[in-house]
Each structure stands twice: as structure tokens, then as C-alpha cells.
Design a protein around this motif. Structure first.
Motif, PDB file in Angstrom:
ATOM      1  N   ILE A 111     -21.878 -31.900   3.097  1.00 20.75           N
ATOM      2  CA  ILE A 111     -21.120 -31.029   2.145  1.00 20.75           C
ATOM      3  C   ILE A 111     -21.615 -31.412   0.646  1.00 20.75           C
ATOM      4  CG2 ILE A 111     -19.124 -29.815   1.567  1.00 20.75           C
ATOM      5  CD1 ILE A 111     -19.743 -29.138   4.452  1.00 20.75           C
ATOM      6  N   GLU A 112     -21.933 -30.520  -0.050  1.00 18.10           N
ATOM      7  CA  GLU A 112     -22.115 -30.793  -1.717  1.00 18.10           C
ATOM      8  C   GLU A 112     -21.406 -29.545  -2.266  1.00 18.10           C
ATOM      9  OE1 GLU A 112     -25.869 -30.811  -4.519  1.00 18.10           O
ATOM     10  OE2 GLU A 112     -26.300 -30.931  -2.436  1.00 18.10           O
ATOM     11  N   MET A 113     -20.480 -29.808  -3.156  1.00 18.51           N
ATOM     12  CA  MET A 113     -19.547 -29.225  -3.981  1.00 18.51           C
ATOM     13  C   MET A 113     -19.731 -29.372  -5.463  1.00 18.51           C
ATOM     14  SD  MET A 113     -16.430 -30.089  -1.358  1.00 18.51           S
ATOM     15  CE  MET A 113     -16.722 -31.868  -1.419  1.00 18.51           C
ATOM     16  N   ALA A 114     -19.861 -28.398  -6.283  1.00 18.03           N
ATOM     17  CA  ALA A 114     -19.917 -28.248  -7.649  1.00 18.03           C
ATOM     18  C   ALA A 114     -18.445 -28.424  -8.167  1.00 18.03           C
ATOM     19  CB  ALA A 114     -20.870 -27.142  -8.288  1.00 18.03           C
ATOM     20  N   THR A 115     -18.119 -29.200  -9.010  1.00 20.89           N
ATOM     21  CA  THR A 115     -16.912 -29.228  -9.713  1.00 20.89           C
ATOM     22  C   THR A 115     -17.158 -30.000 -11.094  1.00 20.89           C
ATOM     23  OG1 THR A 115     -14.573 -29.820  -9.623  1.00 20.89           O
ATOM     24  CG2 THR A 115     -16.198 -31.236  -8.691  1.00 20.89           C
ATOM     25  N   ASP A 116     -16.338 -29.927 -11.851  1.00 17.46           N
ATOM     26  CA  ASP A 116     -16.196 -30.831 -13.164  1.00 17.46           C
ATOM     27  C   ASP A 116     -15.218 -31.877 -13.098  1.00 17.46           C
ATOM     28  OD1 ASP A 116     -15.909 -31.783 -15.678  1.00 17.46           O
ATOM     29  OD2 ASP A 116     -15.386 -30.129 -16.698  1.00 17.46           O
ATOM     30  N   ILE A 117     -15.918 -33.329 -12.858  1.00 20.85           N
ATOM     31  CA  ILE A 117     -15.123 -34.347 -12.588  1.00 20.85           C
ATOM     32  C   ILE A 117     -14.621 -35.163 -13.903  1.00 20.85           C
ATOM     33  CG2 ILE A 117     -16.210 -34.782 -10.409  1.00 20.85           C
ATOM     34  CD1 ILE A 117     -17.767 -37.060 -11.847  1.00 20.85           C
ATOM     35  N   ARG A 118     -15.151 -34.474 -15.157  1.00 24.34           N
ATOM     36  CA  ARG A 118     -14.563 -35.320 -16.160  1.00 24.34           C
ATOM     37  C   ARG A 118     -12.951 -35.327 -16.387  1.00 24.34           C
ATOM     38  NH1 ARG A 118     -18.177 -31.677 -20.328  1.00 24.34           N
ATOM     39  NH2 ARG A 118     -17.567 -30.238 -18.798  1.00 24.34           N
ATOM     40  N   PRO A 119     -12.126 -34.344 -16.012  1.00 27.16           N
ATOM     41  CA  PRO A 119     -10.820 -34.407 -16.202  1.00 27.16           C
ATOM     42  C   PRO A 119     -10.273 -35.707 -15.393  1.00 27.16           C
ATOM     43  CG  PRO A 119     -11.309 -32.251 -16.151  1.00 27.16           C
ATOM     44  CD  PRO A 119     -12.390 -33.072 -15.782  1.00 27.16           C
ATOM     45  N   ALA A 120     -10.810 -35.929 -14.309  1.00 29.10           N
ATOM     46  CA  ALA A 120     -10.259 -36.798 -13.142  1.00 29.10           C
ATOM     47  C   ALA A 120     -10.939 -38.119 -13.926  1.00 29.10           C
ATOM     48  CB  ALA A 120     -10.920 -36.770 -11.908  1.00 29.10           C
ATOM     49  N   ALA A 121     -12.221 -38.334 -14.217  1.00 35.00           N
ATOM     50  CA  ALA A 121     -12.817 -39.560 -14.561  1.00 35.00           C
ATOM     51  C   ALA A 121     -12.000 -39.959 -15.803  1.00 35.00           C
ATOM     52  CB  ALA A 121     -14.141 -39.330 -15.110  1.00 35.00           C
ATOM     53  N   ASP A 148      -8.534 -41.040 -14.606  1.00 31.11           N
ATOM     54  CA  ASP A 148      -8.215 -41.797 -13.157  1.00 31.11           C
ATOM     55  C   ASP A 148      -7.325 -41.005 -12.371  1.00 31.11           C
ATOM     56  OD1 ASP A 148      -9.381 -43.615 -11.664  1.00 31.11           O
ATOM     57  OD2 ASP A 148      -7.913 -45.204 -11.996  1.00 31.11           O
ATOM     58  N   GLU A 149      -7.538 -39.960 -12.094  1.00 30.54           N
ATOM     59  CA  GLU A 149      -6.431 -39.002 -11.324  1.00 30.54           C
ATOM     60  C   GLU A 149      -7.025 -38.530 -10.280  1.00 30.54           C
ATOM     61  OE1 GLU A 149      -3.072 -37.862  -9.887  1.00 30.54           O
ATOM     62  OE2 GLU A 149      -3.067 -39.299 -11.605  1.00 30.54           O
ATOM     63  N   LEU A 150      -6.499 -38.389  -9.120  1.00 29.18           N
ATOM     64  CA  LEU A 150      -6.921 -37.664  -8.011  1.00 29.18           C
ATOM     65  C   LEU A 150      -6.672 -36.270  -7.926  1.00 29.18           C
ATOM     66  CD1 LEU A 150      -8.478 -37.524  -5.000  1.00 29.18           C
ATOM     67  CD2 LEU A 150      -6.162 -38.240  -4.100  1.00 29.18           C
ATOM     68  N   SER A 151      -5.680 -35.867  -8.493  1.00 25.77           N
ATOM     69  CA  SER A 151      -5.210 -34.576  -8.557  1.00 25.77           C
ATOM     70  C   SER A 151      -6.170 -33.475  -9.357  1.00 25.77           C
ATOM     71  CB  SER A 151      -3.830 -34.390  -8.777  1.00 25.77           C
ATOM     72  OG  SER A 151      -3.553 -35.003 -10.306  1.00 25.77           O
ATOM     73  N   LEU A 152      -7.015 -34.122 -10.274  1.00 20.99           N
ATOM     74  CA  LEU A 152      -7.894 -33.504 -11.077  1.00 20.99           C
ATOM     75  C   LEU A 152      -9.218 -33.329 -10.784  1.00 20.99           C
ATOM     76  CD1 LEU A 152      -6.653 -35.273 -14.486  1.00 20.99           C
ATOM     77  CD2 LEU A 152      -5.868 -32.814 -13.627  1.00 20.99           C
ATOM     78  N   THR A 153      -9.410 -33.726  -9.240  1.00 21.75           N
ATOM     79  CA  THR A 153     -10.874 -33.839  -8.715  1.00 21.75           C
ATOM     80  C   THR A 153     -10.601 -32.969  -7.513  1.00 21.75           C
ATOM     81  OG1 THR A 153     -12.842 -34.840  -8.564  1.00 21.75           O
ATOM     82  CG2 THR A 153     -11.081 -36.039  -7.789  1.00 21.75           C
ATOM     83  N   LEU A 154     -11.867 -33.055  -6.606  1.00 22.09           N
ATOM     84  CA  LEU A 154     -11.712 -32.768  -5.312  1.00 22.09           C
ATOM     85  C   LEU A 154     -11.450 -33.911  -4.348  1.00 22.09           C
ATOM     86  CD1 LEU A 154     -15.209 -30.333  -5.194  1.00 22.09           C
ATOM     87  CD2 LEU A 154     -12.618 -29.794  -5.458  1.00 22.09           C
TER      88      LEU A 154
END
Length: 126
Positions: free
Chosen positions: A32-42, A45-51
Motif C-alpha cells: 500500500i502507498e498512500m499520499a498525505t502531508d506528514i509535515r504537521p506530524a513531523a 512528533d504526534e501520531l494523531s497528525l499522520t496516517l
């Protein structure tokens, strides 16, 4: 757009068109490959802000174990719909492999892409 991957997720499934396939569980493998913006999580450092790939993997496993499709094409569509609807993913690539399904072939697979990576310019201009 950033990408989150789940590779080699193995799930036994009731799948196939032949009578004998409808009586046994067969191994499938999902990439599986999913597109998302990981900048907020990065940044936080918060799991709820990413997949959450663990939650996504669990949801795929549950879907597969509770299904009995004939075609891996249909299963791929269902997995892509699940990911896009339940986890808010705008674009997903799903590869479903059925190793050993064809004599003298190591693997057979289908791969689909659903969604859009480009922002919808009509909506963003309104």
C-alpha cells in the motif's frame, strides 16, 4: 505530497473463482502507498497528525478476513475505498498479490491507483 507505505502485509483470505478455492484460505500480500502531508506530524512528533499504519493494517486485515471475493481486483477496489473513506487519504496505490496462484509463476498481482494527487483547482478557487 508525502507518501506512507505498508509493504508485505500478509493476510489469509477466502478468495478465488474455482470451487476448491472457496473451501480454503489462501495467502495474499498487500503493498500500500498512500499520499498525505506528514509535515504537521513531523513538526509535533504526534501520531494523531499522520496516517496510523498500524490502524490501517488492522482495518485491511479485518476487511480481508471478513470477505469472500472471487477476484483480487474486487478486493483491491474494496481496500482502496476503505483507506480513502475511513482514513481520509486523497490518493492510494494498492497492490494485491496472490503467490502461487498460477503454476510455474512465483506470483500474480493487480495494482490499482485511486484518487488524485493534484489539488482540485475548481474547488480551491471558490
Amino acid at each position: 505530497m508525502d507518501r506512507v507505505f505498508i509493504e508485505g502485509l500478509k493476510v489469509d483470505a477466502l478468495i478465488g473463482v474455482y470451487d476448491w478455492e472457496r473451501e480454503i484460505l489462501q495467502p495474499l500480500e498487500f503493498d500500500i502507498e498512500m499520499a498525505t502531508d506528514i509535515r504537521p506530524a513531523a513538526a509535533d512528533d504526534e501520531l494523531s497528525l499522520t496516517l496510523d499504519y498500524f490502524s490501517i493494517s488492522q482495518a485491511i486485515t479485518e476487511l480481508v478476513k471478513n470477505s469472500s471475493y472471487k477476484l483480487i481486483e474486487t478486493l483491491a477496489e474494496s481496500v482502496s475505498e476503505l483507506i480513502r473513506e475511513k482514513f481520509g487519504v486523497c490518493w492510494v496505490k494498492v497492490k494485491v498479490s496472490k503467490p502461487g496462484a498460477v503454476p510455474n509463476a512465483r506470483n500474480v498481482a493487480v495494482q490499482i491507483e485511486r484518487g488524485n494527487l493534484a489539488p482540485n483547482t475548481a474547488e480551491s478557487s471558490q
